[in-house]
Each structure stands twice: as structure tokens, then as C-alpha cells.
Design a protein around this motif. Structure first.
Motif, PDB file in Angstrom:
ATOM      1  N   VAL A  59       0.852  -1.186   0.000  1.00 12.91           N
ATOM      2  CA  VAL A  59       0.000   0.000   0.000  1.00 12.91           C
ATOM      3  C   VAL A  59       0.890   1.239   0.000  1.00 12.91           C
ATOM      4  CG1 VAL A  59      -1.791   1.292   1.200  1.00 12.91           C
ATOM      5  CG2 VAL A  59      -1.815  -1.217   1.256  1.00 12.91           C
ATOM      6  N   PHE A  60       0.670   2.119  -0.974  1.00 15.25           N
ATOM      7  CA  PHE A  60       1.420   3.367  -1.071  1.00 15.25           C
ATOM      8  C   PHE A  60       0.455   4.543  -0.970  1.00 15.25           C
ATOM      9  CE2 PHE A  60       4.062   0.563  -3.950  1.00 15.25           C
ATOM     10  CZ  PHE A  60       5.080   0.360  -3.027  1.00 15.25           C
ATOM     11  N   VAL A  61       0.767   5.492  -0.109  1.00 12.93           N
ATOM     12  CA  VAL A  61      -0.033   6.709   0.014  1.00 12.93           C
ATOM     13  C   VAL A  61       0.632   7.798  -0.820  1.00 12.93           C
ATOM     14  CG1 VAL A  61      -0.936   8.458   1.580  1.00 12.93           C
ATOM     15  CG2 VAL A  61      -0.823   6.061   2.308  1.00 12.93           C
ATOM     16  N   VAL A  62      -0.139   8.422  -1.683  1.00 17.26           N
ATOM     17  CA  VAL A  62       0.399   9.428  -2.594  1.00 17.26           C
ATOM     18  C   VAL A  62       0.709  10.718  -1.827  1.00 17.26           C
ATOM     19  CG1 VAL A  62      -0.031  10.797  -4.669  1.00 17.26           C
ATOM     20  CG2 VAL A  62      -0.933   8.456  -4.503  1.00 17.26           C
ATOM     21  N   PRO A  63       1.960  11.192  -1.878  1.00 14.42           N
ATOM     22  CA  PRO A  63       2.301  12.457  -1.207  1.00 14.42           C
ATOM     23  C   PRO A  63       1.897  13.649  -2.070  1.00 14.42           C
ATOM     24  CG  PRO A  63       4.246  11.555  -2.253  1.00 14.42           C
ATOM     25  CD  PRO A  63       3.145  10.550  -2.478  1.00 14.42           C
ATOM     26  N   ALA A  64       1.913  14.821  -1.475  1.00 12.83           N
ATOM     27  CA  ALA A  64       1.528  16.036  -2.201  1.00 12.83           C
ATOM     28  C   ALA A  64       2.423  16.284  -3.410  1.00 12.83           C
ATOM     29  CB  ALA A  64       1.573  17.235  -1.253  1.00 12.83           C
ATOM     30  N   SER A  65       3.671  15.843  -3.334  1.00  9.08           N
ATOM     31  CA  SER A  65       4.614  16.085  -4.433  1.00  9.08           C
ATOM     32  C   SER A  65       4.242  15.336  -5.707  1.00  9.08           C
ATOM     33  CB  SER A  65       6.035  15.698  -4.006  1.00  9.08           C
ATOM     34  OG  SER A  65       6.089  14.343  -3.600  1.00  9.08           O
ATOM     35  N   PHE A  66       3.363  14.320  -5.606  1.00 11.59           N
ATOM     36  CA  PHE A  66       2.938  13.567  -6.791  1.00 11.59           C
ATOM     37  C   PHE A  66       1.462  13.798  -7.113  1.00 11.59           C
ATOM     38  CE2 PHE A  66       6.908  11.306  -6.234  1.00 11.59           C
ATOM     39  CZ  PHE A  66       7.267  10.982  -7.541  1.00 11.59           C
ATOM     40  N   ASP A  67       0.852  14.792  -6.499  1.00  7.50           N
ATOM     41  CA  ASP A  67      -0.541  15.115  -6.800  1.00  7.50           C
ATOM     42  C   ASP A  67      -0.683  15.502  -8.270  1.00  7.50           C
ATOM     43  OD1 ASP A  67      -3.312  15.873  -5.551  1.00  7.50           O
ATOM     44  OD2 ASP A  67      -2.795  17.539  -6.885  1.00  7.50           O
ATOM     45  N   GLY A  68      -1.621  14.835  -8.969  1.00  8.15           N
ATOM     46  CA  GLY A  68      -1.854  15.135 -10.376  1.00  8.15           C
ATOM     47  C   GLY A  68      -1.026  14.316 -11.349  1.00  8.15           C
ATOM     48  N   TYR A  69      -0.164  13.452 -10.841  1.00  8.05           N
ATOM     49  CA  TYR A  69       0.648  12.604 -11.714  1.00  8.05           C
ATOM     50  C   TYR A  69      -0.151  11.376 -12.155  1.00  8.05           C
ATOM     51  CZ  TYR A  69       5.123  14.979 -10.862  1.00  8.05           C
ATOM     52  OH  TYR A  69       6.147  15.882 -10.818  1.00  8.05           O
ATOM     53  N   THR A  85      -5.053   9.489 -13.093  1.00  4.78           N
ATOM     54  CA  THR A  85      -4.394  10.505 -12.264  1.00  4.78           C
ATOM     55  C   THR A  85      -4.559  10.180 -10.785  1.00  4.78           C
ATOM     56  OG1 THR A  85      -4.803  12.207 -13.937  1.00  4.78           O
ATOM     57  CG2 THR A  85      -4.328  12.965 -11.695  1.00  4.78           C
ATOM     58  N   VAL A  86      -3.490  10.383 -10.028  1.00  5.76           N
ATOM     59  CA  VAL A  86      -3.566  10.191  -8.580  1.00  5.76           C
ATOM     60  C   VAL A  86      -3.636  11.543  -7.888  1.00  5.76           C
ATOM     61  CG1 VAL A  86      -2.335   7.996  -8.620  1.00  5.76           C
ATOM     62  CG2 VAL A  86      -1.037  10.112  -8.348  1.00  5.76           C
ATOM     63  N   ARG A  87      -4.203  11.534  -6.683  1.00  8.33           N
ATOM     64  CA  ARG A  87      -4.301  12.738  -5.874  1.00  8.33           C
ATOM     65  C   ARG A  87      -3.620  12.512  -4.528  1.00  8.33           C
ATOM     66  NH1 ARG A  87      -4.827  16.731  -9.287  1.00  8.33           N
ATOM     67  NH2 ARG A  87      -6.568  16.403 -10.745  1.00  8.33           N
ATOM     68  N   ALA A  88      -3.138  13.583  -3.944  1.00 12.08           N
ATOM     69  CA  ALA A  88      -2.485  13.488  -2.643  1.00 12.08           C
ATOM     70  C   ALA A  88      -3.417  12.813  -1.643  1.00 12.08           C
ATOM     71  CB  ALA A  88      -2.092  14.875  -2.150  1.00 12.08           C
ATOM     72  N   GLY A  89      -2.887  11.832  -0.927  1.00  6.54           N
ATOM     73  CA  GLY A  89      -3.680  11.104   0.054  1.00  6.54           C
ATOM     74  C   GLY A  89      -4.290   9.821  -0.475  1.00  6.54           C
ATOM     75  N   ASP A  90      -4.292   9.624  -1.808  1.00  8.52           N
ATOM     76  CA  ASP A  90      -4.809   8.372  -2.368  1.00  8.52           C
ATOM     77  C   ASP A  90      -4.003   7.188  -1.834  1.00  8.52           C
ATOM     78  OD1 ASP A  90      -6.750   9.577  -3.866  1.00  8.52           O
ATOM     79  OD2 ASP A  90      -5.726   9.372  -5.799  1.00  8.52           O
ATOM     80  N   ARG A  91      -4.703   6.081  -1.581  1.00  6.70           N
ATOM     81  CA  ARG A  91      -4.048   4.831  -1.186  1.00  6.70           C
ATOM     82  C   ARG A  91      -4.036   3.910  -2.402  1.00  6.70           C
ATOM     83  NH1 ARG A  91      -6.149   1.651   1.938  1.00  6.70           N
ATOM     84  NH2 ARG A  91      -4.495   0.971   3.343  1.00  6.70           N
ATOM     85  N   ILE A  92      -2.871   3.730  -2.975  1.00  8.09           N
ATOM     86  CA  ILE A  92      -2.715   2.872  -4.145  1.00  8.09           C
ATOM     87  C   ILE A  92      -2.249   1.501  -3.662  1.00  8.09           C
ATOM     88  CG2 ILE A  92      -1.618   2.582  -6.388  1.00  8.09           C
ATOM     89  CD1 ILE A  92      -3.457   5.055  -6.105  1.00  8.09           C
ATOM     90  N   VAL A  93      -3.026   0.488  -4.007  1.00 11.72           N
ATOM     91  CA  VAL A  93      -2.750  -0.867  -3.531  1.00 11.72           C
ATOM     92  C   VAL A  93      -2.255  -1.729  -4.683  1.00 11.72           C
ATOM     93  CG1 VAL A  93      -3.739  -2.937  -2.468  1.00 11.72           C
ATOM     94  CG2 VAL A  93      -4.503  -0.658  -1.734  1.00 11.72           C
ATOM     95  N   LEU A  94      -1.152  -2.424  -4.449  1.00  9.34           N
ATOM     96  CA  LEU A  94      -0.652  -3.447  -5.366  1.00  9.34           C
ATOM     97  C   LEU A  94      -0.903  -4.789  -4.692  1.00  9.34           C
ATOM     98  CD1 LEU A  94       0.937  -0.787  -6.057  1.00  9.34           C
ATOM     99  CD2 LEU A  94       2.806  -2.264  -6.805  1.00  9.34           C
ATOM    100  N   ARG A  95      -1.717  -5.635  -5.315  1.00  8.49           N
ATOM    101  CA  ARG A  95      -2.088  -6.901  -4.676  1.00  8.49           C
ATOM    102  C   ARG A  95      -2.000  -8.031  -5.697  1.00  8.49           C
ATOM    103  NH1 ARG A  95      -7.656  -6.229  -2.657  1.00  8.49           N
ATOM    104  NH2 ARG A  95      -6.692  -4.962  -1.018  1.00  8.49           N
ATOM    105  N   TRP A  96      -1.400  -9.129  -5.283  1.00  7.85           N
ATOM    106  CA  TRP A  96      -1.240 -10.269  -6.185  1.00  7.85           C
ATOM    107  C   TRP A  96      -1.511 -11.565  -5.430  1.00  7.85           C
ATOM    108  CZ3 TRP A  96       2.541  -6.934  -4.565  1.00  7.85           C
ATOM    109  CH2 TRP A  96       3.479  -7.440  -3.659  1.00  7.85           C
ATOM    110  N   PRO A  97      -1.983 -12.597  -6.117  1.00  8.94           N
ATOM    111  CA  PRO A  97      -2.248 -13.876  -5.452  1.00  8.94           C
ATOM    112  C   PRO A  97      -0.947 -14.583  -5.109  1.00  8.94           C
ATOM    113  CG  PRO A  97      -2.606 -14.076  -7.803  1.00  8.94           C
ATOM    114  CD  PRO A  97      -2.346 -12.621  -7.536  1.00  8.94           C
ATOM    115  N   GLU A  98      -0.994 -15.384  -4.072  1.00  8.57           N
ATOM    116  CA  GLU A  98       0.180 -16.167  -3.689  1.00  8.57           C
ATOM    117  C   GLU A  98       0.455 -17.207  -4.760  1.00  8.57           C
ATOM    118  OE1 GLU A  98       0.366 -18.982  -0.132  1.00  8.57           O
ATOM    119  OE2 GLU A  98       1.341 -17.173   0.619  1.00  8.57           O
TER     120      GLU A  98
END
Length: 231
Positions: free
Chosen positions: A5-15, A56-69
Motif C-alpha cells: 500500500v502506497f499513500v500518494v504524497p503532495a509532491s505527486f498530486d496530479g501525476y 491521475t492520482v491525488r495526494a492522500g490516495d491509497r494505491i494498492v498493489l495486490r497479487w495472489p500467492e
């Protein structure tokens, strides 16, 4: 199941998602490509919904990378191989002599991959063997194995290798560089030889001790050709 889980910081808002993951978190294009082909609950997610790498991501978004075992590819082998370090993302083995890293025709169940499978099984996991670096069967030394695709992508190309070798004889030049192309002796065998039409192979060396007609050399490689040091 694996999850990051990655939380988007303000520095990447709009990327774009791909820019944030690649530039901000070091996620490889290969891993992103694999994840975006998955269906929920797996893949690239935001609020448990699939997102595209161009979104587009916004500051504070929780981006989840999830894969099956994934299933272990090797039969577990309960051999005693020293572990120098381990955490949730990787394990560092001190591989012994006479042990291949991967199963081959004559070694199907006595490899480091089998040892890794046994270690994971003892921890209640079934993980594929992802060695970040490899050593020949007759070479002893450190092998780093990633436990998840993200760790593998972060470590790939970032492991510096250095070798110690015992030489018969004492070279006149105590340090230098060997730049000589290497090729297969023939298409059938794995043996290599120096040849003008081979692939470039560059080895740096420094003699650090001499005794009784033998030398101890420190070696580091610019290229990674099969049997480069021996040839």
C-alpha cells in the motif's frame, strides 16, 4: 496473497499512476504490466477498484498493489544453508559449494531453490524462488532471494558482486583488467573459451595475498558471462 500500500504524497498530486509508481516507488514496468492484467481483488487498486496506469492520482490516495500467492516451483529440501539476513521482503543465503541455484537436469531436488521452498514452507508460505543474483554450482557465496515481485524489481540490477579466488601461481602484475571476449566451445556443451568472435567479458582483479606458489585474488566484473572468472 501479497500486498503493498502506497499513500500518494503532495509532491505527486496530479501525476499518472505509472509515474507515481515508477518514479516515486521504483515499481518496474514489468510488474505494473502484470498487475494491470489482473481482475479484482488483485491488481492495481484504489478504494478496492481497479485503476489504469494512465489514471491521475491525488495526494492522500491509497494505491494498492495486490497479487495472489504463487505456488513454489521446487520440492522443499531441508538442508542446512546459512542465512545471513532475512526480513519480510528478502532472504540472504550463504550458498555452499556443490549446490546449484536452480534445478537442472542432474540436480532436480538439491538446489538452493529447494532450500528456499523448505524455508518458506516452515513459515507457512509457498513462494516462487526469485534469486536476484546467481552463483555457479561450484561457487560458494551470497545469494539474495526476493520474496515478492516488488522486492525483486527493486533489487534487480542493484546488487554489486565481488569474488575471492585462489589462483595457481603468482601473476607478475598485482592488479589490472582482463578484457577478452568469451564464447561457447560448441553449441552442445556449456564450456567457454576466449575467442575473437565471442561476447565481451571484462574482469578487474587485485592480488591480496601470495604463499607457496598460490595467490588470493579479489575480482569484480563489469560483465556477467557464464564461467567468466574460470575462463
Amino acid at each position: 496473497m501479497g500486498e503493498l500500500v502506497f499513500v500518494v504524497p503532495a509532491s505527486f498530486d496530479g501525476y499518472a499512476v505509472s509515474d507515481f509508481l515508477r518514479r516515486g516507488k521504483g515499481v518496474s514496468y514489468r510488474l505494473m504490466k502484470t498487475l494491470k492484467r489482473m481482475d479484482p481483488p488483485w491488481g492495481l487498486l484504489r478504494d478496492e477498484m481497479l485503476i489504469r496506469t494512465i489514471d491521475t492520482v491525488r495526494a492522500g490516495d491509497r494505491i494498492v498493489l495486490r497479487w495472489p500467492e504463487q505456488e513454489a516451483a521446487s520440492v522443499p529440501l531441508a538442508a542446512q544453508v546459512p542465512v545471513l539476513y532475512e526480513d519480510a521482503s528478502l532472504v540472504v543465503f550463504n550458498k555452499p559449494w556443490n549446490m546449484p541455484c536452480h534445478p537442472v537436469r542432474k540436480h532436480q531436488d538439491d538446489t538452493l531453490g529447494n532450500v528456499f521452498a523448505a524455508r518458506c514452507a516452515a513459515q507457512g508460505q509457498t513462494l516462487p524462488f526469485r534469486p536476484v543474483n546467481r552463483l555457479d554450482k561450484d561457487t560458494t557465496g551470497i545469494v539474495v532471494a526476493a520474496k515478492d515481485p516488488y522486492a525483486a524489481s527493486k533489487l534487480a540490477g542493484n546488487v554489486e558482486k565481488e569474488y575471492l579466488a585462489i589462483l595457481c601461481g603468482c601473476p607478475d602484475e598485482k592488479s589490472g583488467t582482463i578484457d577478452a571476449p568469451i564464447r561457447r566451445v560448441d553449441p552442445v556443451h556449456i564450456l567457454r573459451e576466449v575467442s575473437p568472435d565471442g561476447q565481451r567479458a571484462v574482469t578487474h582483479y587485485a592480488i591480496i595475498a601470495e604463499k607457496g606458489g598460490y595467490s588470493l585474488a579479489r575480482l569484480w566484473l563489469e560483465t556477467g558471462r557464464t564461467h567468466q572468472i574460470r575462463v
